[in-house]
Design a protein around this motif. Structure first.
Motif, short mmCIF file in Angstrom:
data_model
loop_
_atom_site.label_atom_id
_atom_site.label_comp_id
_atom_site.label_asym_id
_atom_site.label_seq_id
_atom_site.Cartn_x
_atom_site.Cartn_y
_atom_site.Cartn_z
N ARG A 34 -14.52 49.30 -20.83
CA ARG A 34 -14.82 49.29 -19.22
C ARG A 34 -15.46 50.79 -19.49
O ARG A 34 -16.16 51.18 -18.56
N LYS A 38 -18.63 52.80 -19.04
CA LYS A 38 -18.85 53.41 -18.09
C LYS A 38 -19.59 55.06 -19.10
O LYS A 38 -20.48 55.39 -18.26
N LYS A 42 -23.41 56.98 -18.19
CA LYS A 42 -23.16 57.83 -17.71
C LYS A 42 -23.77 59.05 -18.75
O LYS A 42 -24.43 59.78 -18.35
#
Length: 134
Positions: A34, A38, A42
């Motif tokens: 995760r 993420k 980004k």
């Protein structure tokens, strides 16, 4: 290195560093995946934002260069056209002056030539007389 390349290199380095840091962190695989996902999202957003910003800057510069080139082209075209028109006008006047001078010289030569001609008949004498009087 140019600004866009530097920023891209920094973002890519940061993303790679974050990914390596996450991989060596003592967390579970699910949490790690995760975090990697993420961080990747980004980094993707940052790269897209930088690409969009760079595209806008390049577009602005291209538009400015195109506008400047078009303006200079129109200005140069007008100046060149004016110069050509002036040169042609001047050449036309000079040609008229040359033609007039040649016509005058031709008349002088005809008059001189008529003095040397002997009339072969009365018709020729009348013609010579007319030429001399003109």
């Amino acid at each position: 290195m140019s600004k866009p390349n530097t920023v891209i290199a920094l973002v890519a380095g940061a993303a790679l560093g974050a990914a390596i840091g996450i991989l060596y962190a003592p967390e579970s695989g699910e949490k790690t995946r995760r975090k990697i996902k993420k961080q990747a999202k980004k980094a993707k957003k940052e790269l897209e934002a930088q690409a969009h910003k760079t595209y806008e800057q390049v577009s602005e510069k291209a538009a400015h260069i195109s506008s400047t080139a078009s303006s200079k082209s129109t200005q140069f075209s007008g100046t060149l056209g004016d110069r050509i028109e002036t040169a042609l006008s001047s050449a036309s006047y000079r040609a008229d002056d040359a033609i007039s001078a040649l016509e005058d010289k031709l008349e002088q030569l005809r008059a001189q030539n008529a003095k040397f001609q002997k009339p072969s008949s009365s018709k020729g004498a009348a013609k010579t007389e007319t030429t001399l009087n003109s």
